[in-house]
Design an enzyme around this catalytic site. Structure first.
Site, PDB file in Angstrom:
ATOM      1  N   ASP A   1       0.861  -1.171   0.000  1.00 49.15           N
ATOM      2  CA  ASP A   1       0.000   0.000   0.000  1.00 49.15           C
ATOM      3  C   ASP A   1       0.902   1.227   0.000  1.00 49.15           C
ATOM      4  OD1 ASP A   1      -2.416   1.398  -0.012  1.00 49.15           O
ATOM      5  OD2 ASP A   1      -2.450   1.603   2.166  1.00 49.15           O
TER       6      ASP A   1
ATOM      7  N   GLU B   1       0.943   5.680   0.908  1.00 49.69           N
ATOM      8  CA  GLU B   1       0.318   6.920   1.345  1.00 49.69           C
ATOM      9  C   GLU B   1       1.026   8.039   0.595  1.00 49.69           C
ATOM     10  OE1 GLU B   1      -2.265   6.641   3.058  1.00 49.69           O
ATOM     11  OE2 GLU B   1      -2.034   4.710   4.107  1.00 49.69           O
TER      12      GLU B   1
ATOM     13  N   ASP C   1      -1.993   3.542  -6.428  1.00 46.35           N
ATOM     14  CA  ASP C   1      -0.704   3.013  -5.992  1.00 46.35           C
ATOM     15  C   ASP C   1       0.149   2.625  -7.195  1.00 46.35           C
ATOM     16  OD1 ASP C   1      -1.437   3.011  -3.124  1.00 46.35           O
ATOM     17  OD2 ASP C   1      -2.804   1.417  -3.711  1.00 46.35           O
TER      18      ASP C   1
ATOM     19  N   TYR D   1      -2.194   3.109  11.716  1.00 50.23           N
ATOM     20  CA  TYR D   1      -3.195   3.141  10.653  1.00 50.23           C
ATOM     21  C   TYR D   1      -2.600   2.621   9.339  1.00 50.23           C
ATOM     22  CZ  TYR D   1      -6.155   5.244   7.005  1.00 50.23           C
ATOM     23  OH  TYR D   1      -6.936   5.451   5.890  1.00 50.23           O
TER      24      TYR D   1
ATOM     25  N   ASP E   1      -3.295  -1.106   7.097  1.00 43.55           N
ATOM     26  CA  ASP E   1      -3.764  -1.137   5.711  1.00 43.55           C
ATOM     27  C   ASP E   1      -3.208  -2.319   4.935  1.00 43.55           C
ATOM     28  OD1 ASP E   1      -5.466   0.971   5.811  1.00 43.55           O
ATOM     29  OD2 ASP E   1      -4.172   2.406   4.781  1.00 43.55           O
TER      30      ASP E   1
END
Length: 393
Positions: free
Chosen positions: A45, A47, A102, A168, A172
Site C-alpha cells: 500500500d 500513502e 498506488d 493506521y 492497511d
C-alpha cells in the site's frame, strides 16, 4: 492454501502493525527485499499527497509479509531499486486493495508496475462479497474486524509521523494477505481465479496507457461539445494538449492551471484579447504567467485547423439507442444471473459504449478488448449477435 493462511496469520500481522518496522536507508531496504524475493506473496500500500501536483508525491510505502509490517520512508531511502526488483519479480505475488493510484505512483516515481498483481477489491467482486468494497468494509465482512478511518486525511509528508499514523498505515496491509488467500480459495473453487487475474493485469495496462496517452487526443473526452466547428475544435485540442504538457512538465494539477470548464469556455468564445480571457479565467497568477501563451494558441487556431484538421469528437448516442441499450443491458443481467456474477462486473457502461462505437465502414461491429477475454463466451458473443441484428431488423 490452509498452510499459507497459517503462514500469513492475520492475528500475528494485526499485532505486528502496532509496532511496524521502519526502513529508512538503502541498506536496510536491500536486506528486507532479499527476504521478500523468497516469498510467495507480499501486501503493498502507499500513502501520498496530491493536492496541487500532477503526480502523487510518495509519503510512505507499506509492506506486509509473513512475519510483520514494514514502513518504507521514501523521503529518506536514497535508492529504491531493491524494491523495484521485488515489484517486478515474477514469482512474488503483489497484493493491493483498490490499487490504481498506488500503481500510478510506482510507475511514475520508481519506473515499475507491480506484477504479478492481485487486487482484493476486484477479487471481492468476483467472489460475490460485494462490488467496489472499501478496505474497511471488506475487513469487516471477511474477518469481522472494525477498522478506523481516523488518519484518512493525514499529512503523510510530515516527519515524524504520529504513532496513530504509523498504526493506521500498517493496518492497511496487515489483513491483505489473508483476504487474498481467502478469495483465491473461493475463486479457484468456482473457476474464476483466471478471470480475476486477467482483470488485475488490465489495471497495469490502463495505468500505462493513461501515462503514455497522446496529449493531442485529450480534447476528445469532451463529448458535450461534439458540435464545435473545426476551428474551435482545433483550439480545444491545442489548448488541452498545452495544458497537459505544461502540467506534466511543471508537476501541477490540471485544475491549478485551467479547469475543464475554462477550456470549454475559451474554445467556445475564442476571446480576442487578454481582457476577455481574464473574464473567463479570473485568476491573476494564471493570466500573468500564461496569458500570452494562451492567447497565442487562440490566435493560431484557424491555421492549426487548416494545417492539422482536428478529429471528430464522439457525439452522444442517437436516441434510437435508448431502446436498444435496454435490450443489451438485459442480456448482460441475464448472463450475470446465469453465472452468479454481479451485473456491474460482467457488463460495464464503458464496454457497451465501446461496442456500439466499434461499427466499421462496412457496418460490422467488433468486440472491444474488455469484452474479448473471459467475458466473450459469457456475454460478449450474445451482445455482438444482438447488435448485428439491429442493423438487419
Amino acid at each position: 492454501m490452509t498452510e499459507l493462511m497459517q503462514r500469513y496469520d492475520w492475528h500475528r500481522l494485526q499485532q505486528a502493525a502496532a509496532s511496524p518496522i521502519w526502513i529508512n536507508d538503502t541498506a536496510t531496504l536491500m536486506h528486507y527485499c532479499q527476504q521478500w524475493l523468497q516469498l510467495p506473496l507480499i501486501a503493498l500500500d502507499t500513502e501520498f499527497m496530491r493536492t496541487e501536483t500532477f503526480y502523487p508525491i510518495p509519503g510512505l510505502i507499506q509492506i506486509a509479509d509473513d512475519q510483520g509490517c514494514y514502513l518504507i520512508d521514501p523521503l529518506q531511502v536514497e535508492d529504491m531499486s531493491p524494491l523495484a526488483e521485488v515489484l517486478r519479480a515474477p514469482d512474488v505475488l503483489k497484493v493491493l486493495h483498490a490499487g490504481n493510484e498506488d500503481m500510478e505512483l510506482f510507475r511514475h516515481s520508481y519506473g515499475v508496475l507491480p506484477q504479478p498483481l492481485y487486487d482484493t477489491q476486484v477479487g471481492a467482486a468476483f467472489a460475490g462479497w460485494g462490488f467496489s468494497m472499501g478496505l474497511q468494509r471488506l475487513v469487516a465482512y471477511a474477518l469481522e474486524v472494525e477498522l478506523g478511518k481516523g488518519e484518512t486525511t493525514s499529512d503523510w509528508l510530515q516527519r515524524p509521523l504520529t504513532a496513530e499514523q504509523e498504526h493506521y498505515a500498517a493496518l492497511d496491509v496487515a489483513y491483505l494477505p489473508v483476504l487474498a488467500l481467502m478469495q483465491h480459495e473461493q475463486l479457484e473453487a468456482r473457476g474464476r481465479l483466471s478471470w480475476v487475474m486477467e482483470e488485475c493485469e488490465s489495471i497495469g495496462a490502463s495505468v500505462m496507457a493513461a501515462d503514455e496517452a497522446d496529449p493531442q487526443a485529450y480534447f476528445q473526452r469532451f463529448s458535450q461539445v461534439w458540435h464545435l466547428d473545426d476551428v474551435r475544435r482545433a483550439l480545444l485540442r491545442d489548448l488541452s494538449a498545452w495544458r497537459e504538457q505544461t502540467c506534466r512538465e511543471r508537476d501541477m494539477s490540471r485544475n491549478r492551471l485551467l479547469r475543464n470548464e475554462m477550456l470549454l469556455e475559451i474554445a467556445e468564445r475564442m476571446p480576442q484579447n487578454e481582457q476577455h480571457l481574464d473574464a473567463i479565467i479570473k485568476r491573476g497568477r494564471i493570466m500573468r504567467e500564461y496569458g500570452q501563451a494562451i492567447m497565442a494558441i487562440i490566435a493560431a487556431a484557424p491555421e492549426s485547423a487548416r494545417q492539422n484538421p482536428p478529429a471528430e469528437i464522439d457525439r452522444p448516442l442517437h436516441y434510437v439507442w435508448n431502446k436498444r441499450l435496454k435490450q443489451l443491458r438485459s442480456i448482460g443481467r441475464q448472463a450475470a444471473g446465469a453465472n452468479d456474477l454481479l451485473p456491474e462486473i460482467l457488463l460495464r457502461k464503458r464496454d457497451l459504449d465501446a461496442l456500439i462505437r466499434s461499427r466499421d465502414a462496412e457496418g460490422h461491429y467488433h468486440l472491444p478488448p474488455s469484452l474479448s477475454g473471459w467475458r466473450k463466451p459469457l456475454v460478449g458473443d450474445a451482445l455482438l449477435n444482438r447488435i448485428e441484428q439491429f442493423e438487419t431488423s
